[in-house]
Design a protein around this motif. Structure first.
Motif, PDB file in Angstrom:
ATOM      1  N   LEU A  47      -5.371   5.505  -1.923  1.00 46.18           N
ATOM      2  CA  LEU A  47      -5.258   4.084  -1.184  1.00 46.18           C
ATOM      3  C   LEU A  47      -6.712   3.476  -0.982  1.00 46.18           C
ATOM      4  O   LEU A  47      -6.558   2.327  -0.740  1.00 46.18           O
ATOM      5  CB  LEU A  47      -4.916   4.762   0.280  1.00 46.18           C
ATOM      6  CG  LEU A  47      -3.549   4.845   0.621  1.00 46.18           C
ATOM      7  CD1 LEU A  47      -3.226   5.551   1.966  1.00 46.18           C
ATOM      8  CD2 LEU A  47      -2.746   3.547   0.766  1.00 46.18           C
ATOM      9  N   GLN A 101       0.980  10.433   0.195  1.00 42.93           N
ATOM     10  CA  GLN A 101       1.301  11.536   1.069  1.00 42.93           C
ATOM     11  C   GLN A 101       2.696  11.177   2.205  1.00 42.93           C
ATOM     12  O   GLN A 101       3.228  12.022   2.643  1.00 42.93           O
ATOM     13  CB  GLN A 101       0.262  11.296   2.339  1.00 42.93           C
ATOM     14  CG  GLN A 101      -1.033  11.962   1.756  1.00 42.93           C
ATOM     15  CD  GLN A 101      -2.459  11.617   2.965  1.00 42.93           C
ATOM     16  OE1 GLN A 101      -2.266  12.151   3.848  1.00 42.93           O
ATOM     17  NE2 GLN A 101      -3.091  10.786   2.227  1.00 42.93           N
ATOM     18  N   HIS A 102       2.686   9.941   2.324  1.00 40.28           N
ATOM     19  CA  HIS A 102       3.989   9.500   3.255  1.00 40.28           C
ATOM     20  C   HIS A 102       5.230   9.667   2.463  1.00 40.28           C
ATOM     21  O   HIS A 102       6.160   9.668   3.157  1.00 40.28           O
ATOM     22  CB  HIS A 102       3.716   7.807   3.788  1.00 40.28           C
ATOM     23  CG  HIS A 102       4.662   7.062   3.054  1.00 40.28           C
ATOM     24  ND1 HIS A 102       4.181   6.684   1.604  1.00 40.28           N
ATOM     25  CD2 HIS A 102       5.403   6.060   3.035  1.00 40.28           C
ATOM     26  CE1 HIS A 102       5.237   5.698   1.102  1.00 40.28           C
ATOM     27  NE2 HIS A 102       6.002   5.510   2.045  1.00 40.28           N
ATOM     28  N   ARG A 161      -8.513  -0.309   7.780  1.00 32.96           N
ATOM     29  CA  ARG A 161      -8.944   0.822   6.811  1.00 32.96           C
ATOM     30  C   ARG A 161      -9.940   1.778   7.678  1.00 32.96           C
ATOM     31  O   ARG A 161     -10.977   1.439   7.878  1.00 32.96           O
ATOM     32  CB  ARG A 161      -9.849   0.024   5.954  1.00 32.96           C
ATOM     33  CG  ARG A 161     -10.245   0.950   4.962  1.00 32.96           C
ATOM     34  CD  ARG A 161     -11.019   0.388   3.883  1.00 32.96           C
ATOM     35  NE  ARG A 161     -11.686   0.965   2.878  1.00 32.96           N
ATOM     36  CZ  ARG A 161     -12.263   0.698   1.586  1.00 32.96           C
ATOM     37  NH1 ARG A 161     -12.082  -0.419   1.363  1.00 32.96           N
ATOM     38  NH2 ARG A 161     -12.872   1.559   0.860  1.00 32.96           N
ATOM     39  N   ASP A 198       0.735   5.369  -1.599  1.00 32.98           N
ATOM     40  CA  ASP A 198       0.520   6.499  -0.311  1.00 32.98           C
ATOM     41  C   ASP A 198       1.358   7.415  -0.606  1.00 32.98           C
ATOM     42  O   ASP A 198       2.458   7.418  -0.202  1.00 32.98           O
ATOM     43  CB  ASP A 198       0.795   5.409   1.006  1.00 32.98           C
ATOM     44  CG  ASP A 198       0.579   6.433   2.100  1.00 32.98           C
ATOM     45  OD1 ASP A 198       0.486   7.565   1.952  1.00 32.98           O
ATOM     46  OD2 ASP A 198       0.330   5.707   3.322  1.00 32.98           O
ATOM     47  N   SER A 246       0.842  -1.220  -0.179  1.00 32.13           N
ATOM     48  CA  SER A 246      -0.019   0.090   0.083  1.00 32.13           C
ATOM     49  C   SER A 246       0.702   1.148   0.058  1.00 32.13           C
ATOM     50  O   SER A 246       0.424   2.384  -0.456  1.00 32.13           O
ATOM     51  CB  SER A 246      -0.956   0.166   1.045  1.00 32.13           C
ATOM     52  OG  SER A 246      -0.216   0.333   2.485  1.00 32.13           O
ATOM     53  N   SER A 285      -7.449  13.041   0.310  1.00 33.77           N
ATOM     54  CA  SER A 285      -6.190  12.702  -0.363  1.00 33.77           C
ATOM     55  C   SER A 285      -5.884  11.189  -0.253  1.00 33.77           C
ATOM     56  O   SER A 285      -4.629  10.764  -0.644  1.00 33.77           O
ATOM     57  CB  SER A 285      -4.905  13.533   0.620  1.00 33.77           C
ATOM     58  OG  SER A 285      -5.053  14.694   0.650  1.00 33.77           O
ATOM     59  N   ASP A 286      -6.532  10.408   0.623  1.00 34.96           N
ATOM     60  CA  ASP A 286      -6.325   9.161   0.496  1.00 34.96           C
ATOM     61  C   ASP A 286      -7.208   8.380  -0.757  1.00 34.96           C
ATOM     62  O   ASP A 286      -7.258   6.981  -0.735  1.00 34.96           O
ATOM     63  CB  ASP A 286      -6.961   8.525   1.756  1.00 34.96           C
ATOM     64  CG  ASP A 286      -6.111   9.008   3.125  1.00 34.96           C
ATOM     65  OD1 ASP A 286      -4.746   8.946   2.921  1.00 34.96           O
ATOM     66  OD2 ASP A 286      -6.520   9.354   4.135  1.00 34.96           O
ATOM     67  N   ARG A 287      -7.643   8.888  -1.636  1.00 35.26           N
ATOM     68  CA  ARG A 287      -8.433   8.304  -2.535  1.00 35.26           C
ATOM     69  C   ARG A 287      -7.789   7.174  -3.513  1.00 35.26           C
ATOM     70  O   ARG A 287      -8.211   6.147  -3.645  1.00 35.26           O
ATOM     71  CB  ARG A 287      -9.117   9.577  -3.499  1.00 35.26           C
ATOM     72  CG  ARG A 287      -8.003  10.015  -4.502  1.00 35.26           C
ATOM     73  CD  ARG A 287      -8.597  11.024  -5.483  1.00 35.26           C
ATOM     74  NE  ARG A 287      -8.098  11.446  -6.558  1.00 35.26           N
ATOM     75  CZ  ARG A 287      -7.047  12.368  -6.264  1.00 35.26           C
ATOM     76  NH1 ARG A 287      -6.743  13.015  -5.284  1.00 35.26           N
ATOM     77  NH2 ARG A 287      -6.429  12.725  -7.641  1.00 35.26           N
ATOM     78  N   LEU A 295     -10.349   7.669   6.199  1.00 33.07           N
ATOM     79  CA  LEU A 295      -9.810   7.942   4.953  1.00 33.07           C
ATOM     80  C   LEU A 295     -10.170   9.313   4.661  1.00 33.07           C
ATOM     81  O   LEU A 295     -11.576   9.668   4.604  1.00 33.07           O
ATOM     82  CB  LEU A 295     -10.025   7.163   3.804  1.00 33.07           C
ATOM     83  CG  LEU A 295      -9.571   5.790   4.148  1.00 33.07           C
ATOM     84  CD1 LEU A 295      -9.779   4.628   2.701  1.00 33.07           C
ATOM     85  CD2 LEU A 295      -8.077   5.452   4.659  1.00 33.07           C
ATOM     86  N   THR A 296      -9.567  10.118   4.275  1.00 31.98           N
ATOM     87  CA  THR A 296      -9.895  11.611   3.697  1.00 31.98           C
ATOM     88  C   THR A 296      -9.545  11.771   2.245  1.00 31.98           C
ATOM     89  O   THR A 296      -9.025  10.833   1.563  1.00 31.98           O
ATOM     90  CB  THR A 296      -9.117  12.622   4.606  1.00 31.98           C
ATOM     91  OG1 THR A 296      -7.685  12.457   4.413  1.00 31.98           O
ATOM     92  CG2 THR A 296      -9.500  12.534   6.094  1.00 31.98           C
TER      93      THR A 296
END
Ligand code: FES
Ligand SMILES: [Fe+2]
Length: 313
Positions: A295, A174-175, A285, A172, A168, A291-293, A288-289
């Protein structure tokens, strides 16, 4: 035919549905260089055990390691005349998995066979597909083929998490910024989900990232940073639920061999930064926001991924 969908919701759970088997995907069994002619090799694999060896044409064979007679571990047996011979009462199995010889001369039971996984050698690794036939090809590295890059494969050993959780990371975005400290991450517009994988491409005047997930256990990417191309592939093999063995491949274009140590150092750094999180995460899970679409799309893909349990194991 043994195909079961995993379908279980990933909400508030952190493990793979092993009752239905593991995902129908290609898994590294060992380094190709570990597989010597005439010597079987045993590996704990997908909740069971497999034996790998080279047939007389040097092709890698991967089979269930448990002898159907009394359950001896065939990986401590011998290769005799191109067949795998059980160490206990010397039943011999051919590369298709059929029992071909019993020394006493007794009639060979029709059920005397071991499951044979489809196998391939690629990127310096021996791969086995968890199914009777592969649903898709061995993982590709975007922008590379084995004749255009120099590469080396490594095994990192056992890690305490499921392969699909580690993968994942690949979507991801953002990370990359928050954990790895890379400049504010660029996100692809969308992911292309097809052919047993997920692919995306992000390009800016300063960089290129072409990533691909294959199955639920491999992530490969072509990066161009400061005008230099580099290639990497991460692939995990479940040992059992909640633990896996990690492998990675690093590559550079032909003729740039002296840059391999630098790519390897980058992989080591990324892995070391991810390790404290992946080794302790109790995956769920969760909330989720926006920006997680990507993911979220990946988690749906994992939920729907078909599973397989070999008939003889
Ligand atoms: S246990 Fe393998 S031949 Fe008897
Ligand atoms: Fe990461």
């Amino acid at each position: 035919m043994g195909v079961v969908s995993s379908k279980t919701s990933l909400a508030n759970r952190h493990s793979t549905p092993t009752a239905a088997g593991f995902h129908r995907s290609w898994y590294p069994v060992c380094l190709a260089s570990d597989l010597a002619a005439g010597a079987p090799l045993g590996r704990d694999f997908l909740g069971t055990r497999v034996v790998a060896y080279r047939d007389p044409a040097s092709k890698a064979v991967v089979q269930s390691a448990w002898c159907p007679h009394l359950g001896a571990d065939l990986s401590v047996g011998q290769i005799v005349e191109g067949r795998l011979r059980c160490p206990y009462h010397h039943w011999s199995f051919d590369p298709s998995g059929a029992c071909a010889h019993i020394p006493t001369g007794d009639k060979i039971p029709t059920a005397a066979r071991i499951f044979t996984y489809p196998s391939e050698e690629a990127w310096g690794l021996v791969w086995a597909f968890n199914g009777e036939r592969p649903d898709f090809d061995v993982p590709r590295i975007p922008g590379a083929d084995p004749s255009t890059i120099v590469y080396e494969a490594h095994e990192r050993g056992a890690v305490p998490y499921d392969t699909w959780v580690a993968v994942s990371n690949g979507v991801d975005f953002q990370h990359l910024h928050t954990l790895h400290g890379l400049p504010a991450a660029s996100m692809p517009e969308q992911l292309e989900v097809a052919g047993g994988g997920i692919e995306f491409r992000v390009e800016s005047p300063y960089h290129l990232q072409h990533g691909r997930i294959t199955g639920t256990n491999s992530f490969a990417q072509h990066l161009r940073l400061n005008g230099k191309d580099l290639f990497m592939l991460f692939s995990g093999t479940p040992i059992e639920e909640g633990s896996s063995r990690a492998h990675f491949v690093v590559g550079v274009p032909n003729g740039e061999d002296d840059r391999l140590p630098e790519v390897r150092a980058m992989v080591d750094r990324l892995t070391a930064e991810d390790a404290p999180v992946l080794r302790t995460i109790r995956f769920r899970r969760g909330l989720l926001t926006a920006s997680d679409r990507h993911l979220a799309r990946y988690f749906k893909y994992v939920e729907e991924f078909p599973c397989f349990l070999p008939p003889e194991r």
